[in-house]
Design a protein around this motif. Structure first.
Motif, PDB file in Angstrom:
ATOM      1  N   VAL A  52       1.036  -1.281   0.113  1.00  0.00           N
ATOM      2  CA  VAL A  52       0.017   0.139   0.008  1.00  0.00           C
ATOM      3  C   VAL A  52       0.685   1.379  -0.052  1.00  0.00           C
ATOM      4  CG1 VAL A  52      -2.020   1.232   1.124  1.00  0.00           C
ATOM      5  CG2 VAL A  52      -1.655  -1.326   1.248  1.00  0.00           C
ATOM      6  N   ARG A  53       0.328   2.169  -0.824  1.00  0.00           N
ATOM      7  CA  ARG A  53       1.488   3.302  -1.120  1.00  0.00           C
ATOM      8  C   ARG A  53       1.612   4.160   0.039  1.00  0.00           C
ATOM      9  NH1 ARG A  53       0.708   5.813  -7.233  1.00  0.00           N
ATOM     10  NH2 ARG A  53       1.536   4.033  -8.182  1.00  0.00           N
ATOM     11  N   ARG A  54       0.597   4.360   0.886  1.00  0.00           N
ATOM     12  CA  ARG A  54       0.834   5.704   1.875  1.00  0.00           C
ATOM     13  C   ARG A  54      -0.044   5.001   3.388  1.00  0.00           C
ATOM     14  NH1 ARG A  54      -2.481  10.622   0.215  1.00  0.00           N
ATOM     15  NH2 ARG A  54      -3.524   9.016  -1.174  1.00  0.00           N
ATOM     16  N   VAL A  55       0.531   5.558   4.208  1.00  0.00           N
ATOM     17  CA  VAL A  55      -0.366   5.296   5.777  1.00  0.00           C
ATOM     18  C   VAL A  55      -0.660   6.829   5.851  1.00  0.00           C
ATOM     19  CG1 VAL A  55      -0.118   4.745   8.255  1.00  0.00           C
ATOM     20  CG2 VAL A  55       0.998   3.565   6.478  1.00  0.00           C
ATOM     21  N   ILE A  56      -2.130   6.991   6.213  1.00  0.00           N
ATOM     22  CA  ILE A  56      -2.410   8.117   6.487  1.00  0.00           C
ATOM     23  C   ILE A  56      -3.110   8.034   8.119  1.00  0.00           C
ATOM     24  CG2 ILE A  56      -4.613   9.713   6.114  1.00  0.00           C
ATOM     25  CD1 ILE A  56      -4.470   8.969   3.235  1.00  0.00           C
ATOM     26  N   GLU A  57      -3.097   9.082   8.762  1.00  0.00           N
ATOM     27  CA  GLU A  57      -3.229   8.924  10.173  1.00  0.00           C
ATOM     28  C   GLU A  57      -4.522   8.965  10.670  1.00  0.00           C
ATOM     29  OE1 GLU A  57      -1.055  12.044  12.444  1.00  0.00           O
ATOM     30  OE2 GLU A  57       0.935  11.482  11.813  1.00  0.00           O
ATOM     31  N   SER A  58      -5.559   9.145  10.087  1.00  0.00           N
ATOM     32  CA  SER A  58      -6.957   9.228  10.233  1.00  0.00           C
ATOM     33  C   SER A  58      -7.990   8.896   9.258  1.00  0.00           C
ATOM     34  CB  SER A  58      -7.340  10.532  11.129  1.00  0.00           C
ATOM     35  OG  SER A  58      -7.430  11.612  10.069  1.00  0.00           O
ATOM     36  N   SER A  59      -9.222   8.221   9.543  1.00  0.00           N
ATOM     37  CA  SER A  59      -9.923   8.252   8.634  1.00  0.00           C
ATOM     38  C   SER A  59     -10.542   9.667   7.895  1.00  0.00           C
ATOM     39  CB  SER A  59     -11.311   7.256   9.068  1.00  0.00           C
ATOM     40  OG  SER A  59     -11.824   8.016  10.065  1.00  0.00           O
ATOM     41  N   GLU A  60     -10.553  10.646   8.769  1.00  0.00           N
ATOM     42  CA  GLU A  60     -11.101  11.692   8.256  1.00  0.00           C
ATOM     43  C   GLU A  60     -10.280  12.211   7.238  1.00  0.00           C
ATOM     44  OE1 GLU A  60     -12.616  10.960  12.238  1.00  0.00           O
ATOM     45  OE2 GLU A  60     -10.621  10.924  11.478  1.00  0.00           O
ATOM     46  N   GLU A  61      -9.004  12.152   7.309  1.00  0.00           N
ATOM     47  CA  GLU A  61      -7.861  12.570   6.526  1.00  0.00           C
ATOM     48  C   GLU A  61      -8.004  11.868   5.290  1.00  0.00           C
ATOM     49  OE1 GLU A  61      -2.991  13.256   5.980  1.00  0.00           O
ATOM     50  OE2 GLU A  61      -3.916  13.006   8.130  1.00  0.00           O
ATOM     51  N   LEU A  62      -8.397  10.627   5.169  1.00  0.00           N
ATOM     52  CA  LEU A  62      -8.116   9.711   4.156  1.00  0.00           C
ATOM     53  C   LEU A  62      -9.279  10.218   3.248  1.00  0.00           C
ATOM     54  CD1 LEU A  62      -7.594   5.845   3.875  1.00  0.00           C
ATOM     55  CD2 LEU A  62      -9.477   6.772   3.011  1.00  0.00           C
ATOM     56  N   LEU A  63     -10.594  10.350   3.949  1.00  0.00           N
ATOM     57  CA  LEU A  63     -11.661  10.594   3.274  1.00  0.00           C
ATOM     58  C   LEU A  63     -11.717  11.822   2.540  1.00  0.00           C
ATOM     59  CD1 LEU A  63     -14.374   9.046   5.749  1.00  0.00           C
ATOM     60  CD2 LEU A  63     -13.646   7.967   3.727  1.00  0.00           C
ATOM     61  N   GLN A  64     -10.907  12.501   3.012  1.00  0.00           N
ATOM     62  CA  GLN A  64     -11.041  13.994   2.542  1.00  0.00           C
ATOM     63  C   GLN A  64      -9.792  14.081   1.173  1.00  0.00           C
ATOM     64  OE1 GLN A  64     -13.144  16.448   2.966  1.00  0.00           O
ATOM     65  NE2 GLN A  64     -14.215  14.927   4.168  1.00  0.00           N
ATOM     66  N   ASP A  65      -9.321  13.032   1.140  1.00  0.00           N
ATOM     67  CA  ASP A  65      -8.110  12.990   0.040  1.00  0.00           C
ATOM     68  C   ASP A  65      -8.853  12.768  -1.258  1.00  0.00           C
ATOM     69  OD1 ASP A  65      -6.334  12.120  -1.950  1.00  0.00           O
ATOM     70  OD2 ASP A  65      -4.947  11.561  -0.290  1.00  0.00           O
ATOM     71  N   LYS A  66      -8.982  13.690  -2.242  1.00  0.00           N
ATOM     72  CA  LYS A  66      -9.826  13.637  -3.341  1.00  0.00           C
ATOM     73  C   LYS A  66      -9.090  12.895  -4.648  1.00  0.00           C
ATOM     74  CE  LYS A  66     -11.301  18.583  -2.825  1.00  0.00           C
ATOM     75  NZ  LYS A  66     -12.644  18.046  -2.512  1.00  0.00           N
ATOM     76  N   SER A  67      -7.735  12.404  -4.364  1.00  0.00           N
ATOM     77  CA  SER A  67      -7.294  11.416  -5.312  1.00  0.00           C
ATOM     78  C   SER A  67      -7.843  10.065  -5.042  1.00  0.00           C
ATOM     79  CB  SER A  67      -5.621  11.292  -5.199  1.00  0.00           C
ATOM     80  OG  SER A  67      -5.438  10.896  -3.715  1.00  0.00           O
ATOM     81  N   ILE A  68      -8.313   9.728  -3.817  1.00  0.00           N
ATOM     82  CA  ILE A  68      -8.864   8.465  -3.612  1.00  0.00           C
ATOM     83  C   ILE A  68     -10.152   8.246  -4.172  1.00  0.00           C
ATOM     84  CG2 ILE A  68      -9.600   6.618  -1.725  1.00  0.00           C
ATOM     85  CD1 ILE A  68      -7.300   7.860   0.010  1.00  0.00           C
ATOM     86  N   ASP A  69     -10.570   7.231  -4.915  1.00  0.00           N
ATOM     87  CA  ASP A  69     -11.784   7.093  -5.573  1.00  0.00           C
ATOM     88  C   ASP A  69     -12.828   6.085  -4.581  1.00  0.00           C
ATOM     89  OD1 ASP A  69     -11.152   8.108  -8.291  1.00  0.00           O
ATOM     90  OD2 ASP A  69      -9.798   6.402  -8.222  1.00  0.00           O
ATOM     91  N   ALA A  70     -12.489   5.220  -4.327  1.00  0.00           N
ATOM     92  CA  ALA A  70     -13.083   4.327  -3.457  1.00  0.00           C
ATOM     93  C   ALA A  70     -12.566   3.700  -2.012  1.00  0.00           C
ATOM     94  CB  ALA A  70     -13.536   2.860  -4.271  1.00  0.00           C
ATOM     95  N   VAL A  71     -13.411   3.434  -1.082  1.00  0.00           N
ATOM     96  CA  VAL A  71     -13.005   3.037   0.062  1.00  0.00           C
ATOM     97  C   VAL A  71     -13.329   1.758   0.359  1.00  0.00           C
ATOM     98  CG1 VAL A  71     -12.154   5.270   1.079  1.00  0.00           C
ATOM     99  CG2 VAL A  71     -14.292   4.415   1.541  1.00  0.00           C
ATOM    100  N   VAL A  72     -12.575   0.858   1.210  1.00  0.00           N
ATOM    101  CA  VAL A  72     -12.971  -0.500   1.896  1.00  0.00           C
ATOM    102  C   VAL A  72     -13.123  -0.031   3.633  1.00  0.00           C
ATOM    103  CG1 VAL A  72     -12.317  -2.732   2.484  1.00  0.00           C
ATOM    104  CG2 VAL A  72     -11.810  -1.911   0.189  1.00  0.00           C
ATOM    105  N   ILE A  73     -14.145  -0.281   4.118  1.00  0.00           N
ATOM    106  CA  ILE A  73     -14.486   0.119   5.355  1.00  0.00           C
ATOM    107  C   ILE A  73     -14.570  -1.313   6.211  1.00  0.00           C
ATOM    108  CG2 ILE A  73     -16.074   0.940   7.233  1.00  0.00           C
ATOM    109  CD1 ILE A  73     -16.811   3.156   5.136  1.00  0.00           C
ATOM    110  N   ALA A  74     -13.474  -1.686   7.075  1.00  0.00           N
ATOM    111  CA  ALA A  74     -13.181  -2.767   7.657  1.00  0.00           C
ATOM    112  C   ALA A  74     -12.843  -2.687   8.980  1.00  0.00           C
ATOM    113  CB  ALA A  74     -12.063  -3.572   6.743  1.00  0.00           C
ATOM    114  N   VAL A  75     -13.953  -2.183   9.789  1.00  0.00           N
ATOM    115  CA  VAL A  75     -13.537  -1.854  11.135  1.00  0.00           C
ATOM    116  C   VAL A  75     -14.894  -2.338  11.969  1.00  0.00           C
ATOM    117  CG1 VAL A  75     -12.491   0.485  10.593  1.00  0.00           C
ATOM    118  CG2 VAL A  75     -15.177   0.290  10.904  1.00  0.00           C
ATOM    119  N   PRO A  76     -14.720  -2.294  13.335  1.00  0.00           N
ATOM    120  CA  PRO A  76     -16.049  -2.734  14.155  1.00  0.00           C
ATOM    121  C   PRO A  76     -17.397  -2.210  13.939  1.00  0.00           C
ATOM    122  CG  PRO A  76     -14.057  -2.496  15.708  1.00  0.00           C
ATOM    123  CD  PRO A  76     -13.771  -2.010  14.091  1.00  0.00           C
ATOM    124  N   ASN A  77     -18.281  -2.972  13.970  1.00  0.00           N
ATOM    125  CA  ASN A  77     -19.668  -2.726  13.305  1.00  0.00           C
ATOM    126  C   ASN A  77     -20.156  -1.290  13.788  1.00  0.00           C
ATOM    127  OD1 ASN A  77     -19.356  -5.195  12.533  1.00  0.00           O
ATOM    128  ND2 ASN A  77     -20.809  -6.338  13.812  1.00  0.00           N
TER     129      ASN A  77
END
Length: 354
Positions: A52-77
């Motif tokens: 994986v190319r990068r480690v991002i410190e928070s989910s908020e930061e990852l979701l605001q990254d406009k270069s990311i098209d899709a996300v996998v959500i694999a956390v507690p329910n």
């Protein structure tokens, strides 16, 4: 070739690694762009392991990254719905681990956010993609079984309570025990094989015979002996459909039963029946007034994880509805809610679609 889809992963636990491995086999179509987890060291280790190319410190930061098209959500329910809604509002397509949400109301909120966003939401129920399940689905769609009026599905573990005291066994975080953990898979697969009839009512019971005594423990997950166990360890239910058909469900994390822990689906139709047990597949019918059993050899060309990852990519590229869509996720959540309610009231519960 269209531009590669850039994938972000929220969560770095065992389920997340399955997705990293799957998408890692599809580098012609996707880039594993980023991963985040509340345990950043774990995220860094996963990034190194799976490229994986990068480690991002928070989910908020990852979701605001406009270069990311899709996300996998694999956390507690508990966090499925909050993160899914944030992701949709940020314009991301989502591969959202099962169950879609911790309960039906949260699932409805995801559906609302999806409609407003126009993005893809897919629930990765890998059992649908097993070669044996695909063969049964083909026979059902070819009307080889006629009208399916009864189905029975089981996944009974004898000694398999995961991570005692962890989020798995705390209702506030998980939503429940084996019913919402493995029962959701069995409900999803069986309803799909039946042709997706609409569930209308449920009668169910749940039991906690092992967990409170710290018995029936399995090897999955990390125990927290200072934690709690306030979920069930066995659930059973009867689900009635709008077309008159019925589905029987039995699932356990622990039970005094001779079992090989294999997921099983039995379908009974007017023209034939089917038994799906792992990769074992048998069809039943009658000819010349004689019962006939037919064992079908199943050839696996690609793993179910690769196939579902490919389907997710295809749905994004073509703008089409996934076969395990958010509607199927909502359906599963509503059934599970009704089973828990029925277990408390001791009565049949009508499923609330409003």
């Amino acid at each position: 070739m269209a531009n590669k889809l850039r994938i972000g992963i929220i969560g770095a636990g065992s389920i997340a690694t399955a997705h990293m491995h799957g998408f890692g086999q599809l580098q012609e179509d996707v880039i594993l762009d980023a991963v985040t987890d509340i345990n950043l060291e774990l995220a860094k280790n996963r990034a190194k392991e799976f490229g994986v190319r990068r480690v991002i410190e928070s989910s908020e930061e990852l979701l605001q990254d406009k270069s990311i098209d899709a996300v996998v959500i694999a956390v507690p329910n508990k966090w499925h719905a909050p993160l899914a809604i944030q992701a949709l509002q940020a314009g991301k397509h989502i591969l959202l681990e099962k169950p879609m949400a911790i309960n039906g109301e949260a699932a409805k909120e995801i559906r609302k956010a999806q409609k407003e966003s126009g993005k893809i939401v897919m629930i990765p129920h890998q059992l649908r993609w097993q070669a044996s399940a695909l063969e049964v689905k083909k026979q059902v769609e070819d009307s080889s079984l006629g009208k399916i009026y009864y189905a029975k599905t089981t996944n009974l573990r004898r000694k398999g309570i995961p991570g005692w005291g962890s989020w798995f066994t705390q209702k506030e975080l998980s939503g429940g025990g084996p019913l919402i953990d493995i029962g959701v898979h069995m409900l999803d697969l069986t309803l799909w094989l039946m042709g997706n009839p609409k569930p209308v009512s449920v009668y169910g019971s749940t039991y906690a015979a092992f967990g409170p005594e710290k018995k029936g423990l399995g090897s999955w997950g990390t125990p927290n002996w200072n934690g709690t166990f306030d979920v069930e360890d066995l659930a059973t239910a009867l689900v009635k459909m709008d077309d008159g058909s019925t589905l029987s469900l039995e699932v356990s994390w622990a039970a005094h039963k001779d079992t090989d822990d294999t997921a099983t689906v039995q379908l009974m139709g007017t023209e034939g029946g089917a038994l799906l047990k792992g990769n074992t597949l048998r069809f039943y019918t009658e000819k010349f007034n004689q019962p006939i059993d037919v064992d079908i050899p199943v050839l696996t060309e690609e793993s179910e994880r690769i196939l579902l990852n490919k389907h997710f990519i295809e749905c994004i590229r073509e703008g089409k509805e996934p076969i395990s869509s958010s509607l199927t996720g909502l359906t599963n959540n509503l059934i599970i809610d009704a089973i828990y309610e029925s277990s408390v009231t001791g009565k049949e519960v009508l499923i609330n679609w409003d």
